[in-house]
Design an enzyme around this catalytic site. Structure first.
Site, PDB file in Angstrom:
ATOM      1  N   HIS A  77      -3.220 -28.343  48.375  1.00 23.17           N
ATOM      2  CA  HIS A  77      -4.096 -27.130  48.561  1.00 23.17           C
ATOM      3  C   HIS A  77      -5.374 -28.547  50.049  1.00 23.17           C
ATOM      4  CE1 HIS A  77      -2.568 -23.205  47.873  1.00 23.17           C
ATOM      5  NE2 HIS A  77      -2.186 -23.787  48.233  1.00 23.17           N
ATOM      6  N   TYR A 205     -10.589 -17.068  44.643  1.00 23.12           N
ATOM      7  CA  TYR A 205     -11.487 -16.530  43.459  1.00 23.12           C
ATOM      8  C   TYR A 205     -12.693 -15.468  44.322  1.00 23.12           C
ATOM      9  CZ  TYR A 205      -9.466 -20.754  41.197  1.00 23.12           C
ATOM     10  OH  TYR A 205      -8.767 -21.868  40.860  1.00 23.12           O
ATOM     11  N   PRO A 297      -9.709 -20.261  32.433  1.00 23.26           N
ATOM     12  CA  PRO A 297      -8.960 -20.480  33.007  1.00 23.26           C
ATOM     13  C   PRO A 297      -9.801 -20.739  34.640  1.00 23.26           C
ATOM     14  CG  PRO A 297      -8.641 -18.230  32.234  1.00 23.26           C
ATOM     15  CD  PRO A 297      -9.499 -18.587  31.885  1.00 23.26           C
ATOM     16  N   LYS A 301      -9.111 -26.082  34.166  1.00 23.57           N
ATOM     17  CA  LYS A 301      -9.098 -27.276  34.124  1.00 23.57           C
ATOM     18  C   LYS A 301      -8.214 -28.088  32.921  1.00 23.57           C
ATOM     19  CE  LYS A 301     -11.765 -28.845  37.253  1.00 23.57           C
ATOM     20  NZ  LYS A 301     -11.081 -29.222  37.658  1.00 23.57           N
ATOM     21  N   TYR A 389     -13.990 -29.298  41.027  1.00 20.88           N
ATOM     22  CA  TYR A 389     -12.787 -28.873  40.890  1.00 20.88           C
ATOM     23  C   TYR A 389     -11.121 -29.490  41.383  1.00 20.88           C
ATOM     24  CZ  TYR A 389      -9.317 -24.998  42.110  1.00 20.88           C
ATOM     25  OH  TYR A 389      -8.264 -23.891  41.809  1.00 20.88           O
TER      26      TYR A 389
HETATM   27  C1  PHB Z   1      -2.432 -19.927  38.461  1.00 21.49           C
HETATM   28  O1  PHB Z   1      -2.332 -20.145  39.477  1.00 21.49           O
HETATM   29  O2  PHB Z   1      -2.210 -19.116  37.073  1.00 21.49           O
HETATM   30  C2  PHB Z   1      -4.599 -19.902  38.008  1.00 21.49           C
HETATM   31  C3  PHB Z   1      -4.774 -20.837  39.516  1.00 21.49           C
HETATM   32  C4  PHB Z   1      -6.357 -21.068  38.999  1.00 21.49           C
HETATM   33  C5  PHB Z   1      -6.912 -20.798  38.353  1.00 21.49           C
HETATM   34  C6  PHB Z   1      -6.376 -20.554  37.268  1.00 21.49           C
HETATM   35  C7  PHB Z   1      -4.714 -19.942  37.225  1.00 21.49           C
HETATM   36  O3  PHB Z   1      -8.579 -21.153  38.283  1.00 21.49           O
END
Ligand code: PHB
Ligand code: APR
Length: 401
Positions: A77, A205, A297, A301, A389
């Protein structure tokens, strides 16, 4: 009956991502280890966890001999979307940093590491109980445990505490020799895994008047979504159709039109906390991964920090056994904690930016709106998010703390 006693160079407590990866990295340096895991192999391999890998993590996993699945099935990505009340902003990771991330579930990482272990014959004890650590201050520490109705003891040069937040290792450090820092968030994440195509080709997000939501994925046919929820939320109050509808509301109409719904393969609620234990070393014990630190989450990280710790500790141990060099071991805790705290800061910032807080004052809400406005209109702000990130660079642990 005499107690069987094994001798190894590094005794690893915990056979999750941290322990499995550390053992693989040590193996490639010719360093012998034994893993002692509380759960069954099936239980460990069946855990559903996050799935975004930094480029540095991909490089470490490849060095550990588990890069093939990543290369074949990992999704590269070059960016992700921020959504605020339905308005989208793409954080262009590749243009802003020259780097990308790889979407590949932790479940798959763990399975790949387990398969590599089975192939290499590294000794692992599953379903071990009563794990206890001994003589951490001496040069011959040991681990005792019960397995298959037999009491075991493993003598080692070093012990790696890879047993997660609820493990035994951190507790083996005397309370007056460790400092703990914690922030518990007043909400959790309700996650759903479903065999439906993702609603977007990158992660989204989202923050909205109704709270946070995340659209993620495991592959082009399997999606992972989350919504912010109360910590004491009743999972039974969230049948699939209610969850799909709420996701659409929080992600906004433009995204919602792309959501394919389907039955949940898994649905669960996870609490959010930030936690750091200082120190990550006590005598011959070294803490790795969730045993030493937890992040919410939001910044993806958790696994990446565990991989970073395993990289630092395996590098330090490699120098010790190859050249009798102790500088890396002496520096491990300080070097690892510098990376941990910067990831804690980023995860805390993103969590505060994207979630609703019941106790937020009107001023707090204006500040959050201004922060989002700044990010949506400033390339400098977007670059800061991007460089955190994709993962901050590793230090050279052998250069000293
Ligand atoms: C996930 O795909 O489970 C996932 C991806 C990004 C995050 C948290 C969880 O920040
Ligand atoms: N004895 C032996 N094993 C133990 C003990 C114990 N007393 N306590 C816990 N364990 C095992 C757990 O069963 C688990 O398999 O240690 C392992 C720890 O694994 P994780 O909790 O996954 O921690 P870690 O390996 O550091 O991986 C961090 O996992 O939980 C996610 O979000 C986290 O992505 C991050 C990653």
């Amino acid at each position: 009956m005499t107690q069987p006693c094994l001798r190894t160079q590094v005794a690893i407590i915990g056979g999750g991502p941290s322990g499995l990866l550390l053992a693989r990295l040590l193996h490639f340096d010719g360093i012998d280890s034994v893993i002692i895991e509380r759960q069954s192999a099936a239980h460990v391999e069946g855990r559903i966890r996050a799935g975004v890998l930094e480029q540095g993590s991909v490089e470490v996993l490849t060095r550990a001999g588990v890069g093939k699945g990543l290369a074949q099935h990992g999704l590269t990505h070059g960016g992700f979307e921020l959504a605020s009340d339905g308005c989208l902003l793409r954080i262009d990771l590749e243009r802003l940093t020259g780097k990308t991330v790889t979407v590949y579930g932790q479940t798959e990482v763990t399975k790949d590491l387990m398969a590599a272990h089975r192939a290499s014959g590294t000794q692992m004890f599953h379903e071990a109980s009563g794990v206890a650590l001994h003589a951490l201050g001496a040069d011959r520490p040991s681990v005792s445990f019960d397995h298959g109705g037999q009491a075991w003891r493993i003598e080692a040069d070093f012990i790696a505490g890879c047993d997660g937040f609820h493990g035994a290792s951190r507790q083996a450090i005397p309370a007056n020799c460790r400092s703990e820092f914690e922030k518990v968030y007043p909400f959790g994440w309700l996650g759903i895994l479903a065999d439906v195509p993702p609603c977007h080709d990158e992660l989204i997000y989202a923050t909205s008047q109704r709270g946070f939501a995340l659209a993620s994925m495991r592959s082009e046919t399997r999606s992972r979504y989350y919504i912010q929820c109360r910590v004491d939320e009743d999972l039974d109050a969230w049948p699939d159709d209610r969850l799909w509808e709420e996701l659409g509301r929080r992600l906004g109409p433009q995204v919602a039109s792309g959501i394919t719904t389907g039955p949940a393969l898994e649905k669960s609620i996870a609490p959010l906390r930030s936690y750091v234990c200082e120190t990550m070393r006590y005598g011959r014990l070294f803490l790795v991964g969730d045993a030493a630190h937890i992040v919410p989450p939001t910044g993806a990280k958790g696994l990446n920090l565990a991989i970073g710790d395993a990289h630092y500790l395996s590098t330090a141990l490699g120098a010790f056994y190859a050249r009798d060099e102790t500088r890396g071991l002496e520096a491990y805790a300080d070097v690892a904690l510098r990376r941990v705290w910067k990831a804690e800061r980023f995860s805390w910032m993103l969590t505060g930016l994207l979630h609703d807080f019941d106790d937020a004052t009107d001023f707090d809400q204006r500040i959050r709106a201004a922060e989002l406005d700044y990010i949506f209109t400033s390339e400098a702000a977007q670059r800061s998010i991007a460089e955190n990130y994709i993962g901050l660079p590793f230090e050279d642990v052998l250069a000293g703390g």
